[in-house]
Motif scaffolding. Structure first.
Motif, PDB file in Angstrom:
ATOM      1  N   HIS A  41       2.698   1.666  -3.356  1.00 22.25           N
ATOM      2  CA  HIS A  41       1.021   1.847  -4.331  1.00 22.25           C
ATOM      3  C   HIS A  41       0.696   3.594  -4.208  1.00 22.25           C
ATOM      4  O   HIS A  41       0.811   3.973  -5.385  1.00 22.25           O
ATOM      5  N   GLU A  42       0.733   4.144  -2.799  1.00 22.83           N
ATOM      6  CA  GLU A  42       0.536   5.227  -2.794  1.00 22.83           C
ATOM      7  C   GLU A  42       1.435   6.271  -3.369  1.00 22.83           C
ATOM      8  O   GLU A  42       1.381   7.290  -3.801  1.00 22.83           O
ATOM      9  N   ASN A  43       3.003   5.861  -3.163  1.00 23.80           N
ATOM     10  CA  ASN A  43       4.315   6.908  -3.455  1.00 23.80           C
ATOM     11  C   ASN A  43       3.931   6.959  -4.847  1.00 23.80           C
ATOM     12  O   ASN A  43       4.507   7.595  -4.958  1.00 23.80           O
ATOM     13  N   GLN A  44       3.663   5.238  -5.829  1.00 25.43           N
ATOM     14  CA  GLN A  44       3.756   5.217  -6.675  1.00 25.43           C
ATOM     15  C   GLN A  44       2.234   6.894  -7.548  1.00 25.43           C
ATOM     16  O   GLN A  44       3.096   7.642  -8.221  1.00 25.43           O
ATOM     17  N   GLN A  45       1.731   6.538  -7.020  1.00 24.92           N
ATOM     18  CA  GLN A  45       0.647   7.261  -7.597  1.00 24.92           C
ATOM     19  C   GLN A  45       0.948   9.397  -7.026  1.00 24.92           C
ATOM     20  O   GLN A  45       0.945   9.660  -8.061  1.00 24.92           O
ATOM     21  N   ARG A  46       1.969   9.247  -6.275  1.00 25.56           N
ATOM     22  CA  ARG A  46       2.404  10.367  -5.730  1.00 25.56           C
ATOM     23  C   ARG A  46       3.010  10.786  -7.017  1.00 25.56           C
ATOM     24  O   ARG A  46       3.094  12.129  -7.443  1.00 25.56           O
ATOM     25  N   GLU A  93      11.607   9.178  -1.205  1.00 26.79           N
ATOM     26  CA  GLU A  93      10.945   8.152  -0.371  1.00 26.79           C
ATOM     27  C   GLU A  93      10.441   6.756  -0.961  1.00 26.79           C
ATOM     28  O   GLU A  93      10.731   5.940   0.228  1.00 26.79           O
ATOM     29  N   GLN A  94      10.121   6.895  -2.250  1.00 26.55           N
ATOM     30  CA  GLN A  94      10.158   5.661  -2.755  1.00 26.55           C
ATOM     31  C   GLN A  94      11.558   4.665  -2.779  1.00 26.55           C
ATOM     32  O   GLN A  94      11.488   3.426  -2.468  1.00 26.55           O
ATOM     33  N   GLU A 137       3.471   9.801  -9.840  1.00 29.19           N
ATOM     34  CA  GLU A 137       3.151  10.340 -11.025  1.00 29.19           C
ATOM     35  C   GLU A 137       2.335  11.729 -11.088  1.00 29.19           C
ATOM     36  O   GLU A 137       2.631  12.409 -12.543  1.00 29.19           O
ATOM     37  N   PRO A 195       0.802  -1.085   0.054  1.00 25.65           N
ATOM     38  CA  PRO A 195      -0.105   0.110   0.389  1.00 25.65           C
ATOM     39  C   PRO A 195       0.687   1.109   0.213  1.00 25.65           C
ATOM     40  O   PRO A 195       0.372   2.109  -0.579  1.00 25.65           O
ATOM     41  N   ASP A 196       1.919   1.021   0.640  1.00 19.44           N
ATOM     42  CA  ASP A 196       3.013   2.752   0.760  1.00 19.44           C
ATOM     43  C   ASP A 196       3.222   2.732  -0.512  1.00 19.44           C
ATOM     44  O   ASP A 196       3.567   3.710  -0.398  1.00 19.44           O
ATOM     45  N   VAL A 208       9.566  12.498  -3.594  1.00 14.98           N
ATOM     46  CA  VAL A 208       8.868  11.544  -4.058  1.00 14.98           C
ATOM     47  C   VAL A 208       9.523   9.962  -3.874  1.00 14.98           C
ATOM     48  O   VAL A 208       9.882   9.033  -3.601  1.00 14.98           O
TER      49      VAL A 208
END
Length: 163
Positions: A65-70, A105-106, A72, A62-63, A102
């Protein structure tokens, strides 16, 4: 003109990513979880180790996925800044900083996960995994993966047939 800037940005990003992957000194020290799971029998991973790796990946999912969305979204904002007729330098640099933040963080999340996975392995398993990872390239890797999957499927079918 906007299309040209986007195309150039995409090429620049792809080149940077390729360069980074080709010169990754950590690749020799940390092994992909995919490699570990795919070669679990060869590595002698216990059921507990496999479960631990899978659990860790599921927890991080989940983290990630959230980082990937951020990422993008930040990349989209950055691209908009660069696609403008007249680029606001300060706004573009702020957008770049957000992208880099971001990405940092990723990468931290990825590195932390890789370290936690590595710490679950014995020294012998680490050495074997590193050797496998170095050998895993292109078609050879795909063929090996397919053969292992086929062997696991055959084993499962045989165990189900015996029940």
């Amino acid at each position: 003109m906007n299309s040209m800037y986007r195309w150039m940005f995409a090429l620049l990003l792809a080149a940077q990513t390729s360069l980074a992957q080709g010169q990754d000194p950590l690749r020799a020290l940390l092994v992909s979880p995919d490699i570990l799971i795919q070669h679990r029998e060869e590595l002698g991973l216990s059921d507990e180790q496999v479960d631990g790796i899978r659990t860790l990946i599921e927890q991080v999912g989940p983290d990630a996925h959230e980082n990937q969305q951020r990422l993008e979204a930040a990349m989209g904002d950055f691209a908009k800044q660069l696609a403008a007729e007249s680029i606001d330098e300060e706004a573009a640099l702020r957008a770049l900083e957000k992208v880099l933040e971001v990405e940092k963080e990723q990468k931290r999340l990825h590195l932390r996960t890789m370290i936690q996975i590595r710490n679950q392995l014995t020294a012998e398993q680490r050495q074997t995994a590193q050797r496998i990872q170095q050998q895993a390239t292109g078609a050879e890797h795909m063929e090996h993966r397919l053969k292992e999957k086929l062997a696991r499927i055959q084993k499962k079918v045989e165990s189900l047939a015996q029940q």
